[in-house]
Motif scaffolding. Sequence first.
Motif, PDB file in Angstrom:
ATOM      1  N   LYS A  83       0.817  -1.215   0.000  1.00 30.22           N
ATOM      2  CA  LYS A  83       0.000   0.000   0.000  1.00 30.22           C
ATOM      3  C   LYS A  83       0.853   1.269   0.000  1.00 30.22           C
ATOM      4  N   ASP A  84       2.147   1.111   0.077  1.00 30.70           N
ATOM      5  CA  ASP A  84       3.020   2.285   0.152  1.00 30.70           C
ATOM      6  C   ASP A  84       4.166   2.138  -0.859  1.00 30.70           C
ATOM      7  N   PRO A  85       3.869   2.350  -2.152  1.00 32.82           N
ATOM      8  CA  PRO A  85       4.881   2.114  -3.197  1.00 32.82           C
ATOM      9  C   PRO A  85       6.131   2.965  -3.020  1.00 32.82           C
ATOM     10  N   GLU A  86       5.987   4.094  -2.317  1.00 40.19           N
ATOM     11  CA  GLU A  86       7.146   4.972  -2.121  1.00 40.19           C
ATOM     12  C   GLU A  86       8.262   4.273  -1.338  1.00 40.19           C
ATOM     13  N   LEU A  87       7.901   3.208  -0.625  1.00 46.85           N
ATOM     14  CA  LEU A  87       8.919   2.470   0.130  1.00 46.85           C
ATOM     15  C   LEU A  87       9.860   1.717  -0.817  1.00 46.85           C
ATOM     16  N   GLY A  88       9.453   1.583  -2.083  1.00 45.79           N
ATOM     17  CA  GLY A  88      10.368   1.045  -3.094  1.00 45.79           C
ATOM     18  C   GLY A  88      10.594  -0.450  -3.037  1.00 45.79           C
ATOM     19  N   VAL A  89       9.707  -1.173  -2.355  1.00 41.34           N
ATOM     20  CA  VAL A  89       9.878  -2.623  -2.278  1.00 41.34           C
ATOM     21  C   VAL A  89       9.082  -3.270  -3.410  1.00 41.34           C
ATOM     22  N   PHE A  90       9.721  -4.128  -4.173  1.00 45.59           N
ATOM     23  CA  PHE A  90       8.975  -4.911  -5.158  1.00 45.59           C
ATOM     24  C   PHE A  90       8.244  -5.984  -4.381  1.00 45.59           C
ATOM     25  N   VAL A  91       6.916  -5.943  -4.426  1.00 43.00           N
ATOM     26  CA  VAL A  91       6.169  -6.914  -3.628  1.00 43.00           C
ATOM     27  C   VAL A  91       5.269  -7.731  -4.542  1.00 43.00           C
ATOM     28  N   GLU A  92       5.325  -9.023  -4.380  1.00 44.11           N
ATOM     29  CA  GLU A  92       4.515  -9.895  -5.220  1.00 44.11           C
ATOM     30  C   GLU A  92       3.777 -10.917  -4.369  1.00 44.11           C
ATOM     31  N   GLN A  93       2.477 -11.029  -4.622  1.00 44.53           N
ATOM     32  CA  GLN A  93       1.698 -12.091  -3.985  1.00 44.53           C
ATOM     33  C   GLN A  93       1.910 -13.358  -4.801  1.00 44.53           C
ATOM     34  N   ALA A  94       2.701 -14.267  -4.261  1.00 45.05           N
ATOM     35  CA  ALA A  94       3.067 -15.480  -4.992  1.00 45.05           C
ATOM     36  C   ALA A  94       1.906 -16.467  -5.006  1.00 45.05           C
ATOM     37  N   GLU A  95       1.999 -17.475  -5.888  1.00 46.11           N
ATOM     38  CA  GLU A  95       0.934 -18.478  -5.991  1.00 46.11           C
ATOM     39  C   GLU A  95       0.946 -19.421  -4.796  1.00 46.11           C
ATOM     40  N   ASP A  96       2.054 -19.546  -4.113  1.00 50.28           N
ATOM     41  CA  ASP A  96       2.148 -20.368  -2.904  1.00 50.28           C
ATOM     42  C   ASP A  96       3.439 -19.994  -2.181  1.00 50.28           C
ATOM     43  N   GLU A  97       3.619 -20.548  -1.001  1.00 51.70           N
ATOM     44  CA  GLU A  97       4.803 -20.186  -0.213  1.00 51.70           C
ATOM     45  C   GLU A  97       6.084 -20.720  -0.840  1.00 51.70           C
ATOM     46  N   ILE A  98       5.935 -21.791  -1.628  1.00 52.80           N
ATOM     47  CA  ILE A  98       7.119 -22.355  -2.289  1.00 52.80           C
ATOM     48  C   ILE A  98       7.638 -21.347  -3.309  1.00 52.80           C
ATOM     49  N   ALA A  99       6.743 -20.816  -4.118  1.00 55.31           N
ATOM     50  CA  ALA A  99       7.136 -19.785  -5.081  1.00 55.31           C
ATOM     51  C   ALA A  99       7.665 -18.561  -4.343  1.00 55.31           C
ATOM     52  N   ALA A 100       6.999 -18.208  -3.239  1.00 54.88           N
ATOM     53  CA  ALA A 100       7.391 -17.008  -2.495  1.00 54.88           C
ATOM     54  C   ALA A 100       8.850 -17.076  -2.067  1.00 54.88           C
ATOM     55  N   ILE A 101       9.232 -18.192  -1.482  1.00 55.01           N
ATOM     56  CA  ILE A 101      10.613 -18.257  -0.978  1.00 55.01           C
ATOM     57  C   ILE A 101      11.603 -18.413  -2.122  1.00 55.01           C
ATOM     58  N   ASN A 102      11.222 -19.129  -3.179  1.00 52.00           N
ATOM     59  CA  ASN A 102      12.163 -19.277  -4.295  1.00 52.00           C
ATOM     60  C   ASN A 102      12.360 -17.962  -5.044  1.00 52.00           C
ATOM     61  N   MET A 103      11.291 -17.184  -5.201  1.00 55.44           N
ATOM     62  CA  MET A 103      11.432 -15.864  -5.834  1.00 55.44           C
ATOM     63  C   MET A 103      12.335 -14.967  -4.991  1.00 55.44           C
ATOM     64  N   SER A 104      12.056 -14.945  -3.690  1.00 52.74           N
ATOM     65  CA  SER A 104      12.792 -14.035  -2.809  1.00 52.74           C
ATOM     66  C   SER A 104      14.269 -14.426  -2.743  1.00 52.74           C
ATOM     67  N   LEU A 105      14.494 -15.721  -2.620  1.00 52.49           N
ATOM     68  CA  LEU A 105      15.872 -16.211  -2.519  1.00 52.49           C
ATOM     69  C   LEU A 105      16.658 -15.912  -3.796  1.00 52.49           C
ATOM     70  N   ALA A 106      16.045 -16.167  -4.951  1.00 52.59           N
ATOM     71  CA  ALA A 106      16.752 -15.949  -6.216  1.00 52.59           C
ATOM     72  C   ALA A 106      16.974 -14.457  -6.462  1.00 52.59           C
ATOM     73  N   ALA A 107      16.001 -13.628  -6.057  1.00 49.63           N
ATOM     74  CA  ALA A 107      16.198 -12.179  -6.173  1.00 49.63           C
ATOM     75  C   ALA A 107      17.400 -11.759  -5.332  1.00 49.63           C
ATOM     76  N   SER A 108      17.523 -12.365  -4.158  1.00 47.64           N
ATOM     77  CA  SER A 108      18.670 -12.084  -3.296  1.00 47.64           C
ATOM     78  C   SER A 108      19.966 -12.525  -3.967  1.00 47.64           C
ATOM     79  N   ALA A 109      19.931 -13.684  -4.613  1.00 44.33           N
ATOM     80  CA  ALA A 109      21.129 -14.168  -5.311  1.00 44.33           C
ATOM     81  C   ALA A 109      21.520 -13.222  -6.444  1.00 44.33           C
ATOM     82  N   ALA A 110      20.521 -12.513  -6.980  1.00 44.41           N
ATOM     83  CA  ALA A 110      20.796 -11.544  -8.036  1.00 44.41           C
ATOM     84  C   ALA A 110      21.020 -10.146  -7.462  1.00 44.41           C
TER      85      ALA A 110
END
Lengths: 560, 295
Positions: free
Chosen positions: A224-251
């Motif tokens: 609700k606060d895009p000015e915070l600059g966080v890319f936020v995504e509602q993933a299809e499940d928690e498995i996708a959530a952690i894999n997206m977040s982890l890989a983004a961190s790796a990048a």
Amino acid sequence: MKDRSIFIVGSAGEGIQTVGDVVARALLRSGVSVFTSKEYESRIRGGNSSYRIRASGPNAPRHDADVILALNSTAAAHYQDTASSNCLVLGELSPGGEGIRVPFQALAKEQFSSLLYANSIAAGCLGAVLGISQELLADTLCERFSRLTEEVLRLNVDALALGYKHVLPSLDASSTIVLDSSSSAHSFISVHDAIALAAVAAGCRFMAAYPMSPATGIMTTFAKDPELGVFVEQAEDEIAAINMSLAASAAGARAMTATSGGGFALMTEGISLAGMTETPLVVVVAQRPGPATGLPTRTAQEDLNFAIHGGHGEFPRAVLAPSDPKDAIDAIYRAFDWAERFQTPVLVLSDQFLADSHFSVMDISIPQTPVPSGLADPSESGAYQRYALTEDGISPRLALGQSEHLVRIDSDEHTEEGHITEDLEFVRPAMVEKRLEKMRRLKREIPPPDDYRTDDAETVLISWGSSRGAVVEAVDRLRGMGQRVGSLHFTTVWPLPQLSLPAEVKYWTIEGNATGQFARLLQAEGDIQLVGKIERYDGMPIDAASILAELAGDHSEVDA
Amino acid sequence: MIPIEQYRTTAENQWCPGCPNFGIQTALKRALGSLNLAPHQVCLVSGIGQAAKTPHYIAAHVFNGLHGRAIPAAIGIQIANPDLKTIVTSGDGCIFGEGGNHLLHAFRRNPDITVIVHDNQIYALTKGQGSPTTRRGEKTRMQFDGVAIDPSQMLATAIVHDCTFVARGYAGDLEGLTELLKRAIEHRGFSLIDVIQPCITWGNHPVAWYKERATPIPTDHDPTHRDRAIALALEAPDSFPIGVLYEKPAREVFGETYRQKVGDGPIFKLPPLAPSIIQSRLKAMQIHPAPRVGA
């Protein structure tokens, strides 16, 4: 008079949140510190729920009420057992119930031809009882509902005035409450607000998560606060959530995710992946009672073992369990810092009680600079190897795509270069040692537990996570009765620091589960004799009264 | 044009000698070379399986993650660093089976990544069990009386979801596959390419069986025609029309809105957030006492 507990009770969707918010904010604007918490059923409408305000007391829950404002008579009956002696009950009374009867709905219908104004009448009544000026109440209401049209706002102010005036004649000196106030400003903030803001300040830029109570609020803050600059995504499940977040961190994007126990169960393979690939990742696990779906809207400290052990294989990790907003800011900074420097997952345990409570805090601050980047300088590398063996087990980390140095990240056991290996003689043992060496180094940075009044203590209460406010209150109350009691409270629950505890002291553990998970952990990690364990597992937060009752061997208050 | 030698790595290859994976690998190297994508501009992402080892054999950034989870990982990488060409290269079990849910939602998101499915209709690394694309009735080392359920139709599903680029390739057609891969990689948005690949160790059919059935899509096929594209996709598993089945250019790419706010480039290069933003949020939570008026 000090320390008043006010319960606003009703059914889900009826407006206890609205009434509670207006009154709590008006109290704060009167200079009265408040602590608010919520307990509710897992449903959208109906049932029984309460919004609890503790005024001019500590930031800790109370299980009993000095004032009950009931929005309906069923709720009044449901919560009548929570009344303290001399409790004032107000509003829609239960059949045969004593108190000041105010028919909110009937008044709203009669005076405003709409039930919608019942809550403002209720807020006016409660404000009068608490000695808040009508003007301040009206002002707070207008601020809270600034999105409404002027006409509707005016009618709500009229409704509030009606409630205020309606109840005044029924009050006498004994029923009017005067609260301690000061001229200091308070921040009215929840632990999850603090977690979200601290994460952004620490440099978090990516969060993929799946909605799950009570963790959802963190993701919502970013969304609700895009000015915070966080890319936020509602993933299809928690498995996708952690894999997206982890890989983004790796990048190279500082990343986090958040969930509750059931979602964390789905994430555990990803936790293990973060351990193996040596990728920084912060995961908030907001606990609720299990097993399985359990009690989705209630609180517990049941996932300590799970947070420490969830994930196959052996790898370093830390688990932090903050107790209040200030503690949460420290914990989040520490979590991102450890994740960056030790290139491993760090978990932050919160719970429903912390998620839904607002604290009055003075002098809260968030560091102005982010956690330093753990990324290496690519110009310093010759032939780059992501998993280069080093003395401290920490390899210079480059992100995917950071430079012309190719970064190979692998979930298989891997060579220093990041390729799959089956070298059991040298590479496998060296990589295991490398990862575990990081854990040894991490352990050296673990701060001692928070020590409260233990100097001359004969009895020490050991607690962790969200129960700190209640434990400190219990210590103070016992001290007030002349007992030499202190507490040791752990915010870092894994790994544990080296402890040297005097043997002659009586130790009790206090935690929100039925099997004494932290007690066992302490006993496994160090030499400690416990005289008793206080375990609460009914879905409600630990409060001082229940601690006192358990210590006295009286279980009646816990069951209340 | 970058010569394919530059994509060589030192990793020891673990594929069966003569595996059509080698053909896919060569086609991918050629496609990257002819698109002038240097190794450091590419990130290869995979899950687990024999096909998922491909990233180790092509010089590029590598994220070889968990079985089934290549797509969410690739999405995370693409958002974190859109300067990288992010390409998933994994098997049918990984993408269609274990990771099927992620694929479905990737269609909805339209991330700017390419997904290459090494579709050999078998679980090879675990030694010959049926995969989501094994034909009904085929005997395997797990389905001893024959697979009793129908194969998945993920390309048709992709087209139903308006996936912006859907193609089918054949591992034995090096030149055709190279061209298809080039088009898939150049496509802006989500591109899915299913590469039919005989399994020479566990497969039920000789290479010739595949070769007969992998025929080019008729030249008059209009890849913007959704119903015809679905019909072509549904010819599998009896035949495998090769080429671009469906292509839809203009659709918002995942992450575009965020980029409009924060700017381009890798997230780690973005300037840190102004501390005043955090301080203002904290300040908004502060409540100052008003002068007290008697009730």
